[in-house]
Design a protein around this motif. Structure first.
Motif, PDB file in Angstrom:
ATOM      1  N   SER A 168     -77.292 -44.736  35.711  1.00 32.26           N
ATOM      2  CA  SER A 168     -76.972 -45.764  34.713  1.00 32.26           C
ATOM      3  C   SER A 168     -78.019 -45.800  33.610  1.00 32.26           C
ATOM      4  O   SER A 168     -77.690 -45.954  32.427  1.00 32.26           O
ATOM      5  N   ALA A 169     -79.296 -45.664  34.014  1.00 27.57           N
ATOM      6  CA  ALA A 169     -80.371 -45.685  33.021  1.00 27.57           C
ATOM      7  C   ALA A 169     -80.256 -44.496  32.064  1.00 27.57           C
ATOM      8  O   ALA A 169     -80.471 -44.634  30.855  1.00 27.57           O
ATOM      9  N   LEU A 170     -79.884 -43.319  32.601  1.00 25.32           N
ATOM     10  CA  LEU A 170     -79.717 -42.140  31.748  1.00 25.32           C
ATOM     11  C   LEU A 170     -78.559 -42.314  30.775  1.00 25.32           C
ATOM     12  O   LEU A 170     -78.663 -41.961  29.587  1.00 25.32           O
ATOM     13  N   LEU A 174     -79.631 -44.644  28.096  1.00 24.25           N
ATOM     14  CA  LEU A 174     -80.559 -43.979  27.178  1.00 24.25           C
ATOM     15  C   LEU A 174     -79.819 -43.066  26.207  1.00 24.25           C
ATOM     16  O   LEU A 174     -80.069 -43.098  24.990  1.00 24.25           O
ATOM     17  N   VAL A 175     -78.871 -42.283  26.728  1.00 19.20           N
ATOM     18  CA  VAL A 175     -78.194 -41.274  25.906  1.00 19.20           C
ATOM     19  C   VAL A 175     -77.188 -41.902  24.945  1.00 19.20           C
ATOM     20  O   VAL A 175     -77.103 -41.504  23.769  1.00 19.20           O
ATOM     21  N   PHE A 176     -76.439 -42.901  25.412  1.00 20.16           N
ATOM     22  CA  PHE A 176     -75.324 -43.417  24.612  1.00 20.16           C
ATOM     23  C   PHE A 176     -75.611 -44.741  23.915  1.00 20.16           C
ATOM     24  O   PHE A 176     -74.797 -45.185  23.095  1.00 20.16           O
ATOM     25  N   VAL A 177     -76.729 -45.398  24.208  1.00 17.64           N
ATOM     26  CA  VAL A 177     -77.044 -46.676  23.565  1.00 17.64           C
ATOM     27  C   VAL A 177     -78.405 -46.634  22.876  1.00 17.64           C
ATOM     28  O   VAL A 177     -78.503 -46.818  21.649  1.00 17.64           O
ATOM     29  N   ILE A 178     -79.458 -46.382  23.637  1.00 15.72           N
ATOM     30  CA  ILE A 178     -80.811 -46.490  23.090  1.00 15.72           C
ATOM     31  C   ILE A 178     -81.091 -45.375  22.081  1.00 15.72           C
ATOM     32  O   ILE A 178     -81.592 -45.634  20.971  1.00 15.72           O
ATOM     33  N   TYR A 179     -80.749 -44.124  22.436  1.00 12.19           N
ATOM     34  CA  TYR A 179     -81.004 -43.018  21.511  1.00 12.19           C
ATOM     35  C   TYR A 179     -80.223 -43.151  20.196  1.00 12.19           C
ATOM     36  O   TYR A 179     -80.816 -43.027  19.107  1.00 12.19           O
ATOM     37  N   PRO A 180     -78.892 -43.427  20.226  1.00 13.50           N
ATOM     38  CA  PRO A 180     -78.177 -43.614  18.950  1.00 13.50           C
ATOM     39  C   PRO A 180     -78.734 -44.781  18.129  1.00 13.50           C
ATOM     40  O   PRO A 180     -78.797 -44.697  16.898  1.00 13.50           O
ATOM     41  N   ALA A 181     -79.140 -45.869  18.806  1.00  8.97           N
ATOM     42  CA  ALA A 181     -79.720 -47.000  18.072  1.00  8.97           C
ATOM     43  C   ALA A 181     -81.029 -46.579  17.406  1.00  8.97           C
ATOM     44  O   ALA A 181     -81.292 -46.949  16.247  1.00  8.97           O
ATOM     45  N   GLY A 182     -81.835 -45.794  18.118  1.00  7.73           N
ATOM     46  CA  GLY A 182     -83.085 -45.311  17.532  1.00  7.73           C
ATOM     47  C   GLY A 182     -82.845 -44.413  16.335  1.00  7.73           C
ATOM     48  O   GLY A 182     -83.541 -44.511  15.308  1.00  7.73           O
ATOM     49  N   VAL A 183     -81.848 -43.520  16.439  1.00 13.76           N
ATOM     50  CA  VAL A 183     -81.503 -42.641  15.317  1.00 13.76           C
ATOM     51  C   VAL A 183     -81.029 -43.471  14.125  1.00 13.76           C
ATOM     52  O   VAL A 183     -81.389 -43.186  12.968  1.00 13.76           O
ATOM     53  N   ALA A 184     -80.226 -44.515  14.380  1.00 12.71           N
ATOM     54  CA  ALA A 184     -79.741 -45.374  13.298  1.00 12.71           C
ATOM     55  C   ALA A 184     -80.901 -46.092  12.605  1.00 12.71           C
ATOM     56  O   ALA A 184     -80.925 -46.202  11.367  1.00 12.71           O
ATOM     57  N   VAL A 185     -81.864 -46.561  13.390  1.00 12.45           N
ATOM     58  CA  VAL A 185     -83.026 -47.243  12.802  1.00 12.45           C
ATOM     59  C   VAL A 185     -83.813 -46.282  11.921  1.00 12.45           C
ATOM     60  O   VAL A 185     -84.202 -46.621  10.788  1.00 12.45           O
ATOM     61  N   TRP A 186     -84.057 -45.056  12.420  1.00  9.73           N
ATOM     62  CA  TRP A 186     -84.799 -44.091  11.617  1.00  9.73           C
ATOM     63  C   TRP A 186     -84.035 -43.714  10.347  1.00  9.73           C
ATOM     64  O   TRP A 186     -84.618 -43.660   9.251  1.00  9.73           O
ATOM     65  N   THR A 187     -82.733 -43.460  10.483  1.00 10.71           N
ATOM     66  CA  THR A 187     -81.930 -43.084   9.314  1.00 10.71           C
ATOM     67  C   THR A 187     -81.922 -44.195   8.273  1.00 10.71           C
ATOM     68  O   THR A 187     -81.908 -43.932   7.063  1.00 10.71           O
ATOM     69  N   SER A 188     -81.945 -45.455   8.728  1.00 14.87           N
ATOM     70  CA  SER A 188     -81.934 -46.590   7.796  1.00 14.87           C
ATOM     71  C   SER A 188     -83.209 -46.658   6.962  1.00 14.87           C
ATOM     72  O   SER A 188     -83.243 -47.344   5.938  1.00 14.87           O
ATOM     73  N   LEU A 189     -84.256 -45.957   7.385  1.00 15.34           N
ATOM     74  CA  LEU A 189     -85.524 -45.946   6.654  1.00 15.34           C
ATOM     75  C   LEU A 189     -85.634 -44.743   5.721  1.00 15.34           C
ATOM     76  O   LEU A 189     -86.692 -44.500   5.147  1.00 15.34           O
ATOM     77  N   ALA A 244     -76.163 -55.372  11.654  1.00 11.90           N
ATOM     78  CA  ALA A 244     -75.042 -55.807  12.492  1.00 11.90           C
ATOM     79  C   ALA A 244     -75.443 -55.837  13.961  1.00 11.90           C
ATOM     80  O   ALA A 244     -75.071 -56.760  14.710  1.00 11.90           O
ATOM     81  N   LEU A 245     -76.226 -54.831  14.386  1.00  4.36           N
ATOM     82  CA  LEU A 245     -76.714 -54.801  15.771  1.00  4.36           C
ATOM     83  C   LEU A 245     -77.614 -55.995  16.047  1.00  4.36           C
ATOM     84  O   LEU A 245     -77.504 -56.644  17.092  1.00  4.36           O
ATOM     85  N   LEU A 246     -78.503 -56.318  15.115  1.00  7.61           N
ATOM     86  CA  LEU A 246     -79.401 -57.459  15.296  1.00  7.61           C
ATOM     87  C   LEU A 246     -78.623 -58.771  15.343  1.00  7.61           C
ATOM     88  O   LEU A 246     -78.960 -59.676  16.120  1.00  7.61           O
TER      89      LEU A 246
END
Length: 294
Positions: A20-22, A25-40, A275-277
């Motif tokens: 579940s943690a994997l 990580l793959v489908f929620v945390i990593y895409p959110a991190g990529v979105a945050v970086w792209t937004s900058l 929107a996520l926030l």
């Protein structure tokens, strides 16, 4: 219990949580991190931002705060969530749950009718309603109102936000009814019997017993329904694509338009992060209202 056994149990529990943690990580945390970086960044699908994206810091967020279209999409999203999830689905779902508690002829049929929209995919539901709300003499709704002497309407043009609220309410009544039914079933019948013996009428029993004891279920429903309604995309995109003139451009449609119609991936990602926030903030408010520790 030995320390060795406790360590083994703790290790086994962590191993069970690992898949579940994997996935998280793959489908929620990593895409959110990529979105945050792209937004900058100023990443885009065309132009210099596509060839060589550069870091712009909070530039996209400053632009977002000054963008009237963004605030307009937030307002549309607010009314859409309020009208369909908070009011429409909840009220009709609760009324359906109360009604279906009583035995009557056709009860199972009504139950199936209410639950059926939940089994229909978003895009299929959108095409069904597009046919019903079609302009001219071809629309099902126009044929119905014609029996009462009402002229044919362009429903998705004249009343766009109202129509998508109606469609989303129709899709969500079944889910609300299931949760409300489970909440009503958890209320002891002895309380109603005691109140009836004390002379309480139906309204008093509902106001003094049903509603207070149903509050945890109501907040759970509002949490799930609000967050999922904010994230709706396919239903509205297939029906109106956010039109006319942005009247149904909720935040998900706005993100799509900025990212893939205006080709501004950095700015679209900034809107997605906001929107996520907002969704996280709404979730925390509901959790705090339920007095649940997180």
């Amino acid at each position: 219990m030995s320390a060795r056994f406790q360590r083994r149990e703790a290790l086994r529990n962590r191993a069970l949580l690992l898949p579940s943690a994997l996935l998280l990580l793959v489908f929620v945390i990593y895409p959110a991190g990529v979105a945050v970086w792209t937004s900058l960044t100023n990443e885009a699908m065309t132009g210099p931002g596509a060839l060589n994206p550069r870091f712009v810091g909070l530039g996209n967020y400053r632009r977002l705060l000054a963008d009237g279209s963004f605030w307009s999409s937030l307002a549309v999203t607010f009314w859409f969530v309020l009208g369909s999830a908070v009011i429409g689905q909840f009220v009709l779902g609760l009324l359906s749950a109360i009604l279906l508690q009583r035995p009557f002829t056709g009860r199972m049929l009504l139950n199936a009718i209410i639950l059926m929209p939940n089994a229909v995919p978003e895009v299929v539901a959108a095409f069904i309603w597009a046919s019903m709300l079609a302009a001219g003499d071809y629309g099902t709704l126009n044929n119905v109102v014609a029996w009462f002497g009402v002229e044919p309407q362009r429903w998705l043009t004249t009343f766009p936000l109202t129509m998508i609220i109606v469609v989303n309410t129709w899709r969500g009544i079944g889910f609300a009814m299931i949760l409300m039914t489970s909440g009503l079933a958890a209320i002891p019948s002895d309380l109603y019997e005691a109140a009836r013996m004390d002379g309480a009428n139906r309204w008093q029993r509902f106001r003094r017993i049903t509603l207070p004891l149903l509050v945890p279920t109501v907040f759970l429903y509002l949490l799930v329904s609000t967050v999922s309604t904010i994230a709706i995309f396919g239903l509205i995109f297939a029906l109106t694509r956010g039109g006319p003139a942005g009247a149904t451009e909720i935040i998900g449609i706005y993100i799509y338009n900025q990212s893939f119609n205006s080709y501004q991936l950095g700015y679209g990602s900034a809107v997605a992060v906001v929107a996520l926030l907002i969704s996280l903030g709404v979730g925390l408010l509901y959790v705090r209202a339920l007095k649940v520790d997180v």
